[in-house]
Design a protein around this motif. Sequence first.
Motif, PDB file in Angstrom:
ATOM      1  N   ARG A 277       0.951  -1.089   0.117  1.00  0.00           N
ATOM      2  CA  ARG A 277      -0.102   0.163  -0.110  1.00  0.00           C
ATOM      3  C   ARG A 277       0.902   1.331   0.092  1.00  0.00           C
ATOM      4  NH1 ARG A 277      -3.860   0.105   4.972  1.00  0.00           N
ATOM      5  NH2 ARG A 277      -2.112   0.997   5.730  1.00  0.00           N
ATOM      6  N   PHE A 278       1.812   1.245   0.724  1.00  0.00           N
ATOM      7  CA  PHE A 278       2.842   2.449   0.637  1.00  0.00           C
ATOM      8  C   PHE A 278       3.491   2.702  -0.663  1.00  0.00           C
ATOM      9  CE2 PHE A 278       7.376   3.742   0.687  1.00  0.00           C
ATOM     10  CZ  PHE A 278       7.204   4.978   1.477  1.00  0.00           C
ATOM     11  N   TRP A 279       3.875   1.601  -1.610  1.00  0.00           N
ATOM     12  CA  TRP A 279       4.287   1.817  -2.851  1.00  0.00           C
ATOM     13  C   TRP A 279       2.995   2.241  -3.638  1.00  0.00           C
ATOM     14  CZ3 TRP A 279       8.938   2.359  -2.772  1.00  0.00           C
ATOM     15  CH2 TRP A 279       9.860   1.311  -1.968  1.00  0.00           C
ATOM     16  N   ALA A 280       1.984   1.782  -3.749  1.00  0.00           N
ATOM     17  CA  ALA A 280       0.855   2.541  -4.394  1.00  0.00           C
ATOM     18  C   ALA A 280       0.620   3.786  -4.120  1.00  0.00           C
ATOM     19  CB  ALA A 280      -0.464   1.585  -3.861  1.00  0.00           C
ATOM     20  N   ASP A 281       0.492   4.201  -2.718  1.00  0.00           N
ATOM     21  CA  ASP A 281       0.270   5.549  -2.318  1.00  0.00           C
ATOM     22  C   ASP A 281       1.300   6.390  -3.005  1.00  0.00           C
ATOM     23  OD1 ASP A 281      -2.152   4.795  -1.206  1.00  0.00           O
ATOM     24  OD2 ASP A 281      -1.407   4.883   0.719  1.00  0.00           O
ATOM     25  N   LEU A 282       2.685   6.093  -2.833  1.00  0.00           N
ATOM     26  CA  LEU A 282       3.850   6.899  -3.480  1.00  0.00           C
ATOM     27  C   LEU A 282       3.677   7.053  -4.634  1.00  0.00           C
ATOM     28  CD1 LEU A 282       6.549   7.936  -2.705  1.00  0.00           C
ATOM     29  CD2 LEU A 282       7.545   6.028  -3.502  1.00  0.00           C
ATOM     30  N   ARG A 283       3.256   6.143  -5.465  1.00  0.00           N
ATOM     31  CA  ARG A 283       3.176   6.338  -6.952  1.00  0.00           C
ATOM     32  C   ARG A 283       1.859   7.356  -7.321  1.00  0.00           C
ATOM     33  NH1 ARG A 283       4.321   1.814 -11.455  1.00  0.00           N
ATOM     34  NH2 ARG A 283       4.400   3.075 -12.983  1.00  0.00           N
ATOM     35  N   ASP A 284       0.958   6.972  -6.447  1.00  0.00           N
ATOM     36  CA  ASP A 284      -0.262   7.853  -6.815  1.00  0.00           C
ATOM     37  C   ASP A 284      -0.366   9.425  -6.458  1.00  0.00           C
ATOM     38  OD1 ASP A 284      -1.782   5.884  -7.473  1.00  0.00           O
ATOM     39  OD2 ASP A 284      -3.059   5.445  -5.966  1.00  0.00           O
ATOM     40  N   SER A 285       0.727   9.775  -5.362  1.00  0.00           N
ATOM     41  CA  SER A 285       1.013  11.052  -4.824  1.00  0.00           C
ATOM     42  C   SER A 285       1.956  11.602  -5.249  1.00  0.00           C
ATOM     43  CB  SER A 285       1.006  10.970  -3.359  1.00  0.00           C
ATOM     44  OG  SER A 285       2.324  10.292  -2.757  1.00  0.00           O
ATOM     45  N   SER A 286       2.954  10.825  -6.231  1.00  0.00           N
ATOM     46  CA  SER A 286       4.294  11.513  -6.628  1.00  0.00           C
ATOM     47  C   SER A 286       4.320  11.482  -8.301  1.00  0.00           C
ATOM     48  CB  SER A 286       5.390  10.671  -6.545  1.00  0.00           C
ATOM     49  OG  SER A 286       5.645  10.496  -4.949  1.00  0.00           O
ATOM     50  N   THR A 287       3.341  10.751  -8.749  1.00  0.00           N
ATOM     51  CA  THR A 287       3.579  10.806 -10.567  1.00  0.00           C
ATOM     52  C   THR A 287       2.675  11.923 -11.088  1.00  0.00           C
ATOM     53  OG1 THR A 287       3.875   8.371 -10.264  1.00  0.00           O
ATOM     54  CG2 THR A 287       3.339   9.335 -12.379  1.00  0.00           C
ATOM     55  N   ASP A 288       3.103  12.814 -11.926  1.00  0.00           N
ATOM     56  CA  ASP A 288       2.407  13.882 -12.385  1.00  0.00           C
ATOM     57  C   ASP A 288       1.290  13.559 -13.240  1.00  0.00           C
ATOM     58  OD1 ASP A 288       3.817  15.997 -11.412  1.00  0.00           O
ATOM     59  OD2 ASP A 288       5.511  15.998 -12.931  1.00  0.00           O
ATOM     60  N   ALA A 289       1.386  12.396 -14.060  1.00  0.00           N
ATOM     61  CA  ALA A 289       0.384  12.027 -14.926  1.00  0.00           C
ATOM     62  C   ALA A 289      -0.807  11.371 -14.051  1.00  0.00           C
ATOM     63  CB  ALA A 289       0.843  10.860 -15.931  1.00  0.00           C
ATOM     64  N   VAL A 290      -0.688  10.702 -13.017  1.00  0.00           N
ATOM     65  CA  VAL A 290      -1.567  10.155 -12.180  1.00  0.00           C
ATOM     66  C   VAL A 290      -2.311  11.173 -11.558  1.00  0.00           C
ATOM     67  CG1 VAL A 290      -1.870   8.669 -10.128  1.00  0.00           C
ATOM     68  CG2 VAL A 290      -0.082   7.957 -11.868  1.00  0.00           C
ATOM     69  N   LEU A 291      -1.632  12.380 -10.972  1.00  0.00           N
ATOM     70  CA  LEU A 291      -2.256  13.423 -10.359  1.00  0.00           C
ATOM     71  C   LEU A 291      -3.221  14.055 -11.253  1.00  0.00           C
ATOM     72  CD1 LEU A 291       0.821  14.459  -8.130  1.00  0.00           C
ATOM     73  CD2 LEU A 291      -1.201  13.601  -7.171  1.00  0.00           C
ATOM     74  N   ALA A 292      -2.489  14.357 -12.529  1.00  0.00           N
ATOM     75  CA  ALA A 292      -3.659  15.160 -13.364  1.00  0.00           C
ATOM     76  C   ALA A 292      -4.800  14.008 -13.696  1.00  0.00           C
ATOM     77  CB  ALA A 292      -2.858  15.256 -14.840  1.00  0.00           C
ATOM     78  N   GLU A 293      -4.624  13.050 -13.736  1.00  0.00           N
ATOM     79  CA  GLU A 293      -5.903  12.114 -14.073  1.00  0.00           C
ATOM     80  C   GLU A 293      -6.628  12.225 -12.849  1.00  0.00           C
ATOM     81  OE1 GLU A 293      -6.779   7.474 -14.855  1.00  0.00           O
ATOM     82  OE2 GLU A 293      -4.632   8.152 -14.697  1.00  0.00           O
ATOM     83  N   ALA A 294      -5.979  12.202 -11.708  1.00  0.00           N
ATOM     84  CA  ALA A 294      -6.895  12.225 -10.301  1.00  0.00           C
ATOM     85  C   ALA A 294      -7.692  13.478 -10.230  1.00  0.00           C
ATOM     86  CB  ALA A 294      -5.950  11.920  -9.033  1.00  0.00           C
ATOM     87  N   ALA A 295      -7.100  14.327 -10.718  1.00  0.00           N
ATOM     88  CA  ALA A 295      -7.822  15.987 -10.460  1.00  0.00           C
ATOM     89  C   ALA A 295      -9.030  15.652 -11.405  1.00  0.00           C
ATOM     90  CB  ALA A 295      -7.129  16.880 -10.981  1.00  0.00           C
TER      91      ALA A 295
END
Length: 233
Positions: free
Chosen positions: A138-156
């Motif tokens: 879960r730590f790795w998944a959260d790290l990727r979700d909160s750090s990767t620009d493309a993932v954050l743009a998709e999340a927004a």
Amino acid sequence: MHHDESNATLWDTLEAPGDARATHARTASHVAAAACTPLHPSIAAAVRTAYFCEAGELAVRYGISADDVIQHLERAGLGRAPRAERCISNIRCAVHAAALVRGEPQAWADLITALGPAFDRACASRLDRTRGIQFARRFWADLRDSSTDAVLAEAAAARPRAARRPRGVRPPDLRTFPAIRPLRHWLAERLLGSLEVELGRAASCAPHLDSDDGARTLRIPAVRSFGAEAKAT
């Protein structure tokens, strides 16, 4: 170039042979709002020199340029940090972090290959084996979700999803990694901090003797008085 343990980087250990969405949005806005202070010219020049002298092979592996590294360090706030020159000895970590933030699959695979087993063991030693490994994943998944620009743009652009981490814990964000210490130390510190919160949460949810309806307590007998009133009787 060899480093002792205090200056070790992730790559010294990888000698190659062979409400979470809302939290992410707040973190993204916080990073975007922070002014990117330019690096001092002497630090920027030293970063470029170290990039070509020590990190060229790694940079080619991930497709990261010297400008990408400097942009990452400025975005992470290195220009406002004391002892900014420490980033020079961690230049390979800076290259790796820039690739991770950009979402390079090879960079993420290398990170988890290098640190995953040790992080699994660290969590399993504090929790039971199954829960520990789940926590590390879960730590790795959260790290990727909160750090990767493309993932954050998709999340927004997507609707919020249920939070995965304990309330009050901000997911680690590699965009704030200024490379003044090794990447593995920076990540381990955040893993252990999250783990302590998890242990505290589990302890607070555990049943206590004084809250158990089936528990029976001993009645403490009243203390006898041997004062004047006792003598009168």
